[in-house]
Design a protein around this motif. Structure first.
Motif, PDB file in Angstrom:
ATOM      1  N   ASP A  54       4.217  78.213  72.115  1.00  0.00           N
ATOM      2  CA  ASP A  54       5.575  78.710  72.316  1.00  0.00           C
ATOM      3  C   ASP A  54       6.258  77.830  73.358  1.00  0.00           C
ATOM      4  O   ASP A  54       6.128  78.029  74.565  1.00  0.00           O
ATOM      5  CB  ASP A  54       5.529  80.173  72.777  1.00  0.00           C
ATOM      6  N   ILE A  55       7.022  76.823  72.870  1.00  0.00           N
ATOM      7  CA  ILE A  55       7.663  75.855  73.758  1.00  0.00           C
ATOM      8  C   ILE A  55       8.653  76.538  74.694  1.00  0.00           C
ATOM      9  O   ILE A  55       8.805  76.147  75.859  1.00  0.00           O
ATOM     10  CB  ILE A  55       8.357  74.752  72.917  1.00  0.00           C
ATOM     11  N   LYS A  56       9.302  77.581  74.208  1.00  0.00           N
ATOM     12  CA  LYS A  56      10.350  78.240  74.996  1.00  0.00           C
ATOM     13  C   LYS A  56       9.827  78.742  76.327  1.00  0.00           C
ATOM     14  O   LYS A  56      10.545  78.739  77.338  1.00  0.00           O
ATOM     15  CB  LYS A  56      10.953  79.388  74.185  1.00  0.00           C
ATOM     16  N   ALA A  99      17.299  73.971  75.466  1.00  0.00           N
ATOM     17  CA  ALA A  99      18.428  73.543  74.636  1.00  0.00           C
ATOM     18  C   ALA A  99      18.346  72.056  74.333  1.00  0.00           C
ATOM     19  O   ALA A  99      18.611  71.613  73.203  1.00  0.00           O
ATOM     20  CB  ALA A  99      19.746  73.869  75.346  1.00  0.00           C
ATOM     21  N   ALA A 100      17.949  71.255  75.341  1.00  0.00           N
ATOM     22  CA  ALA A 100      17.830  69.801  75.143  1.00  0.00           C
ATOM     23  C   ALA A 100      16.708  69.465  74.167  1.00  0.00           C
ATOM     24  O   ALA A 100      16.827  68.540  73.361  1.00  0.00           O
ATOM     25  CB  ALA A 100      17.587  69.112  76.482  1.00  0.00           C
ATOM     26  N   VAL A 101      15.628  70.239  74.221  1.00  0.00           N
ATOM     27  CA  VAL A 101      14.481  69.991  73.354  1.00  0.00           C
ATOM     28  C   VAL A 101      14.779  70.354  71.903  1.00  0.00           C
ATOM     29  O   VAL A 101      14.379  69.653  70.966  1.00  0.00           O
ATOM     30  CB  VAL A 101      13.254  70.782  73.866  1.00  0.00           C
ATOM     31  N   ARG A 128      10.354  67.469  73.467  1.00  0.00           N
ATOM     32  CA  ARG A 128      11.225  67.154  72.325  1.00  0.00           C
ATOM     33  C   ARG A 128      10.452  66.372  71.262  1.00  0.00           C
ATOM     34  O   ARG A 128      10.608  66.609  70.066  1.00  0.00           O
ATOM     35  CB  ARG A 128      12.445  66.358  72.774  1.00  0.00           C
ATOM     36  N   VAL A 129       9.620  65.436  71.710  1.00  0.00           N
ATOM     37  CA  VAL A 129       8.747  64.722  70.768  1.00  0.00           C
ATOM     38  C   VAL A 129       7.861  65.726  70.038  1.00  0.00           C
ATOM     39  O   VAL A 129       7.738  65.702  68.803  1.00  0.00           O
ATOM     40  CB  VAL A 129       7.886  63.679  71.509  1.00  0.00           C
ATOM     41  N   LEU A 130       7.260  66.635  70.801  1.00  0.00           N
ATOM     42  CA  LEU A 130       6.389  67.656  70.211  1.00  0.00           C
ATOM     43  C   LEU A 130       7.159  68.532  69.231  1.00  0.00           C
ATOM     44  O   LEU A 130       6.691  68.806  68.115  1.00  0.00           O
ATOM     45  CB  LEU A 130       5.781  68.511  71.325  1.00  0.00           C
TER      46      LEU A 130
END
Length: 679
Positions: free
Chosen positions: A2-4, A13-15, A39-41
């Motif tokens: 869960d990246i959030k 938001a940027a990701v 972001r890559v992920l």
């Protein structure tokens, strides 16, 4: 995963804003590396082919670190293409060399080879057959490179950076043309050509389309540090699909002298009108008191993206201090003493740093640190006593103190035109066989009359005769040597105008010494490995020495405690920027970068009296500090100008607390306290 949960709302938001152009304004310490990692992920986990993702950074190490971090979460991320603009350009140019007109492929010149090629071309043009004193090959190479990276005419580069070579502008322009022709004829490219030729390659629509289809998602780190060519390359790569994210901080654009264009990040929304702008304002480094000063500096900037940094630590922290001192030596003494106090208060030397605009400002401090046996390392230049020009001057003084110093004689003699290592060796042998300096000057030097170097020996002899009289104090002796050496300095170094600052500062220091021997002991004869204070480390940090650094070399780094010294107009902002508004703005950004290196403790300082060319001058507080919203965020100590000196005089007079009898009684009371007396 869960990246959030791993990110704050702005970072998230940027990701997750992946389609279309995105500009991320990443405030100091706001976690931009984390944003690129996730972001890559996020792209890979959303089924974007990792081979179609391009990450452009300013060092290969940075690209590898970001990609390897993402690969820890998902191994597919390791297939993302990451590297510098130059490494990406090299790959593309190797693939398309024939389109550019190269017969097969090309060879890349390193900096040494490029300088040698410039020398060959300048020799072909007859530069060194003329009586004029042309710049050396490394300087000529630097001038041509600067013109490419700044996208500026050579004449402008000379006017700003090398005004003493401006008369050669047309000759150097001819040299640039000859150098370019030489490279093309020999299938060579230099480091700068990689960007130039990739930019030319991308003008071909077929190649531009091919690269756009391959690189579907583009990310550019440290966008504020890109030059005009790099900005154009990024635009061409993303022109078709528009999926580009530029990450940077306009307020940390400080490398204009290398060619970085602050306008690139400011113009991004004009090149991509539909772009989304996301600001990262939560700072994970500094206390709020430090950030309050940084925010005040941001508020005073004109050409900027507005932002307000907020500490994620949720701590107000210690209020930063502004300190006034009489001169550079008083400032250095206080800073050196405070560093020891901080260390005693559990701030290791490795977590303390002294920052300055120009390296010569640190010379008095280096002397104080050496005197106190506090180990330090210098970034942004050598320790001043290790530089060639300082060694040259000190060698003349060493001869006066010890006429049998063979190494000093060798160095001094080889400064004379016509004397090389072999001749210097023979003369040194004759000198060492002599009984005294008088005999050296009257016998040895006389024997070499009529040689092509005899005039140089005569001038050296005149200097040494003036110095050995015994009537001059140390400062006057240093002044005589400096007057003799400056013409040699101008001949030896193309950047002599910068090195002269070191020598002027060293002259000021020399005036504080009563004997030449004391000066030499403190500044010259002690090699770097001696006088280093070591303690048994209780933590790894304590093994690290104190850092002294130019602000430019400190970008991206952080320390618990930062001292920013020399905050005077003409120093920060530097004097040569004062006629150019854009350069003053860059100096202001430099001030902001310095402030935001501090986590918890920040000390700003300046001194009132300066010294230049033998004349005392009075300094004015930096305009970046002397504004209400910045000044009000600082705790001030000391008073500038006459008021401070009057106060010091009163403090020196003092009032006697004890006469001798009562002092003795009080001392005995302390040594033998009565029961219950806890004084």
């Amino acid at each position: 995963m869960d990246i959030k949960k791993q990110l704050n709302p702005s970072q998230f938001a940027a990701v997750t804003t992946t389609d279309g152009p995105v500009l991320v304004i990443a405030g100091a310490g706001s976690g931009k590396t984390r944003v690129i990692e996730y972001r890559v992920l996020s792209l890979v986990e959303n089924k974007v082919n990792p081979h179609s993702i391009l990450l452009l950074t300013f060092t290969r190490r940075a690209a590898r670190e970001m990609i390897s971090r993402a690969a820890r979460h998902d191994p597919r991320c390791k297939d993302v293409e990451g590297g510098t603009f130059h490494s990406f350009a090299y790959k593309q140019l190797k693939r398309h060399a024939k389109i550019l007109g190269f017969s097969d492929s090309f060879s890349l010149l390193d900096e040494g080879d490029a300088a040698e090629a410039v020398y060959r071309c300048s020799t072909k043009l007859g530069f060194y057959e003329k009586e004029k004193r042309y710049p050396k090959k490394d300087t000529l190479r630097a001038i041509i490179s600067m013109s490419v990276n700044k996208s500026m005419p050579l004449s402008e580069i000379l006017k700003k950076e090398y005004p003493h070579f401006l008369e050669y502008a047309s000759d150097i322009e001819n040299l640039r043309r000859e150098y370019a022709a030489f490279k093309i004829s020999k299938n060579y490219l230099d480091y700068d050509d990689l960007l130039v030729f990739l930019r030319l390659l991308l003008e071909n629509e077929e190649i531009r389309d091919r690269l756009s289809r391959k690189c579907k998602y583009i990310m550019v780190d440290e966008y504020q540090d890109t030059n005009k060519l790099q900005g154009d390359i990024a635009y061409f790569l993303a022109e078709r699909h528009r999926n580009i994210m530029a990450v940077g901080d306009d307020a940390q654009s400080i490398y204009g002298f290398r060619g970085a264009s602050h306008e690139n990040i400011m113009e991004f929304p004009r090149r991509f009108p539909e772009c989304t702008i996301i600001k990262l304002e939560e700072n994970y480094r500094s206390s709020q008191s430090v950030l309050d000063v940084a925010n005040a500096v941001l508020e005073n900037m004109k050409n900027k993206y507005s932002k307000c940094l907020v500490s994620a630590k949720k701590q107000t922290g210690e209020r930063p201090s502004l300190l006034f001192f009489k001169d550079a030596h008083e400032e250095a003494e206080w800073v050196a003493e405070r560093i020891k106090v901080q260390r005693d208060e559990d701030v290791p030397l490795g977590q303390q740093c002294v920052l300055f605009r120009s390296q010569y400002l640190s010379i008095p401090l280096q002397a104080e640190l050496s005197r106190r046996n506090i180990p330090f390392e210098v970034f942004g230049g050598l320790k001043f006593y290790e530089t060639a020009h300082v060694k040259d001057v000190i060698s003349h003084l060493k001869i006066i103190a010890n006429p049998r110093d063979e190494l000093a004689w060798s160095r001094v003699l080889m400064l004379i035109e016509g004397i090389g290592p072999k001749t210097a060796g023979h003369i040194s042998e004759e000198i060492l066989a002599s009984a005294s300096l008088v005999e050296i000057l009257e016998d040895v030097f006389e024997k070499h009359k009529g040689r092509r170097y005899s005039e140089g020996l005569r001038e050296l002899g005149s200097l040494l005769k003036a110095l050995r009289g015994g009537t001059l104090n140390v400062g006057e002796q240093f002044g005589f040597v400096l007057d003799y050496y400056v013409p040699l300095l101008k001949d030896r170094f193309d950047d002599w105008h910068l090195r002269l600052n070191d020598l002027e500062t060293l002259r000021q220091i020399s005036m504080r010494y009563r004997s030449l021997e004391d000066l030499l002991e403190d500044f010259a004869v002690e090699p770097p490995e001696r006088g280093v204070w070591r303690v048994e480390p209780s933590t790894p940090d304590e093994e690290k020495p104190l850092t002294l650094s130019t602000i430019h070399s400190a970008k991206g780094l952080e320390w618990d405690c930062v001292f920013l010294i020399g905050l005077m107009d003409g120093v920060l902002p530097v004097a040569f920027s004062l006629d150019h508004e854009d350069e003053i703005e860059e100096e202001q950004r430099l001030f902001y970068v310095a402030i935001t290196r501090a986590k918890d403790h920040l000390f700003l300082s300046l001194h009132h009296e300066g010294f230049r060319g033998g004349i005392t001058q009075f300094n004015k507080m930096s305009r970046f500090v002397d504004v209400p919203n910045v000044f009000s965020k600082l705790t001030t100590y000391g008073f500038p100008g006459e008021e401070r000196r009057d106060l010091r005089r009163e403090l020196k007079k003092g009032s006697r607390l004890y006469d001798k009898e009562s002092l003795l009684k009080r001392v005995m009371d302390l040594l033998n306290p009565e029961e219950g007396d806890h004084t």
